[in-house]
Scaffold this motif. Structure first.
Motif, PDB file in Angstrom:
ATOM      1  N   PHE A 176      -6.896   8.507  17.325  1.00 37.60           N
ATOM      2  CA  PHE A 176      -7.545   8.180  16.308  1.00 37.60           C
ATOM      3  C   PHE A 176      -6.562   8.962  14.774  1.00 37.60           C
ATOM      4  O   PHE A 176      -6.552   8.413  13.196  1.00 37.60           O
ATOM      5  N   SER A 177      -5.167   9.946  15.390  1.00 35.66           N
ATOM      6  CA  SER A 177      -4.472  10.242  13.867  1.00 35.66           C
ATOM      7  C   SER A 177      -3.857   8.660  14.245  1.00 35.66           C
ATOM      8  O   SER A 177      -2.617   9.282  13.176  1.00 35.66           O
ATOM      9  N   ILE A 178      -3.325   8.143  14.960  1.00 40.82           N
ATOM     10  CA  ILE A 178      -2.444   7.183  15.011  1.00 40.82           C
ATOM     11  C   ILE A 178      -2.339   5.331  13.695  1.00 40.82           C
ATOM     12  O   ILE A 178      -3.477   5.181  14.044  1.00 40.82           O
ATOM     13  N   LEU A 179      -2.247   5.663  13.246  1.00 45.10           N
ATOM     14  CA  LEU A 179      -2.385   4.245  11.846  1.00 45.10           C
ATOM     15  C   LEU A 179      -1.505   3.367  12.047  1.00 45.10           C
ATOM     16  O   LEU A 179      -0.438   3.824  11.671  1.00 45.10           O
ATOM     17  N   PRO A 180      -1.585   2.314  12.258  1.00 46.20           N
ATOM     18  CA  PRO A 180      -0.929   0.824  12.194  1.00 46.20           C
ATOM     19  C   PRO A 180       0.219   0.765  10.428  1.00 46.20           C
ATOM     20  O   PRO A 180      -1.167   1.357  10.153  1.00 46.20           O
ATOM     21  N   THR A 181       1.709   0.679  11.123  1.00 45.38           N
ATOM     22  CA  THR A 181       1.436   0.476   9.079  1.00 45.38           C
ATOM     23  C   THR A 181       1.861  -0.885   8.597  1.00 45.38           C
ATOM     24  O   THR A 181       1.364  -1.704   9.774  1.00 45.38           O
ATOM     25  N   LEU A 185       6.717   2.803   2.095  1.00 44.83           N
ATOM     26  CA  LEU A 185       5.608   1.798   1.153  1.00 44.83           C
ATOM     27  C   LEU A 185       4.694   1.910   2.115  1.00 44.83           C
ATOM     28  O   LEU A 185       3.988   1.100   1.488  1.00 44.83           O
ATOM     29  N   VAL A 186       4.987   1.641   3.053  1.00 47.15           N
ATOM     30  CA  VAL A 186       4.015   0.749   4.042  1.00 47.15           C
ATOM     31  C   VAL A 186       3.543   2.017   5.313  1.00 47.15           C
ATOM     32  O   VAL A 186       2.859   1.480   6.291  1.00 47.15           O
ATOM     33  N   ASP A 187       3.287   2.565   4.038  1.00 50.05           N
ATOM     34  CA  ASP A 187       1.736   3.610   5.086  1.00 50.05           C
ATOM     35  C   ASP A 187       0.373   2.991   5.141  1.00 50.05           C
ATOM     36  O   ASP A 187       0.023   2.496   3.352  1.00 50.05           O
ATOM     37  N   PRO A 188      -0.512   3.050   6.049  1.00 44.69           N
ATOM     38  CA  PRO A 188      -1.562   2.650   5.048  1.00 44.69           C
ATOM     39  C   PRO A 188      -2.302   3.636   4.119  1.00 44.69           C
ATOM     40  O   PRO A 188      -2.581   5.050   3.935  1.00 44.69           O
ATOM     41  N   ARG A 189      -3.000   2.848   2.939  1.00 45.71           N
ATOM     42  CA  ARG A 189      -3.501   3.116   2.102  1.00 45.71           C
ATOM     43  C   ARG A 189      -4.724   2.606   2.068  1.00 45.71           C
ATOM     44  O   ARG A 189      -5.585   2.171   1.414  1.00 45.71           O
ATOM     45  N   PRO A 190      -5.919   3.300   3.022  1.00 51.60           N
ATOM     46  CA  PRO A 190      -7.150   2.755   3.327  1.00 51.60           C
ATOM     47  C   PRO A 190      -7.533   2.828   1.894  1.00 51.60           C
ATOM     48  O   PRO A 190      -8.391   1.359   1.822  1.00 51.60           O
ATOM     49  N   LEU A 191      -8.416   3.767   1.538  1.00 54.30           N
ATOM     50  CA  LEU A 191      -8.890   4.055   0.207  1.00 54.30           C
ATOM     51  C   LEU A 191      -8.041   2.596  -0.914  1.00 54.30           C
ATOM     52  O   LEU A 191      -9.362   2.332  -1.555  1.00 54.30           O
TER      53      LEU A 191
END
Length: 173
Positions: free
Chosen positions: A43-48, A70-76
């Motif tokens: 769960f620590s691996i997030l798609p970019t 800039l391509v890091d996920p920002r779920p909030l």
């Protein structure tokens, strides 16, 4: 089998059954998950996000070690945008606060949900054999609340809705 061995077997069986019936005052655990080792946390691996070429290369920020990409996920931020708010505005975003509270706000929602969940789990506690063999009762307990995924998929497809994350129609299910 001798009478002594029969008595010992009967006593051990009785102790095992009585210990399996024992419980505590806390709500039952419906999921019996245990870590199998010190492996990676999936769960620590997030798609970019996909890479994009900016219109102006001078608009790119200066690279800083440890700074977000800039391509890091920002779920909030993505959730705030989906609700019509401005990322980073926090509680000062009046439109987002109004949209979130449009149906009223219960200040005790966490306590209410926790009490309802505990009552539900106590009412649907694991059965004797589930406890005895350390089996999960989660699927049995929540089966009435699950969505039939393929029926729901067909319903959305019949309504001509796009289902890009679903398997293709000829997937052979």
């Amino acid at each position: 089998m001798t009478a002594g061995k029969t008595r010992v077997a009967a006593v051990l069986t009785a102790v095992l059954l009585v210990s399996a019936c024992g419980g505590s005052d806390e709500a039952p655990r419906l999921m019996r998950l245990q870590a199998s080792g010190d492996g990676p946390d999936e769960f620590s691996i997030l798609p970019t996000k996909p890479l994009e070429m900016p219109a102006d290369m001078s608009a790119l920020p200066e690279p800083v070690r440890g700074a977000p990409n800039l391509v890091d996920p920002r779920p909030l931020d993505d959730a705030v945008i989906a609700l019509g708010g401005r990322p980073g505005a926090g509680g000062a975003d009046a439109a987002l606060v109004a949209a979130a509270g449009r149906n009223g706000i219960d200040p005790n929602v966490r306590q209410t949900l926790a009490a309802e969940d505990e009552a539900f789990r106590k009412k649907n506690s694991p059965r004797l054999l589930e406890r005895l063999f350390n089996r999960s009762s989660y699927q049995r307990v929540y089966s009435d609340q699950t969505t039939q995924s393929y029926e729901e998929l067909e319903r959305w497809r019949a309504a001509q809705a796009r289902t890009p994350s679903a398997p293709p129609k000829d997937s052979g299910r």
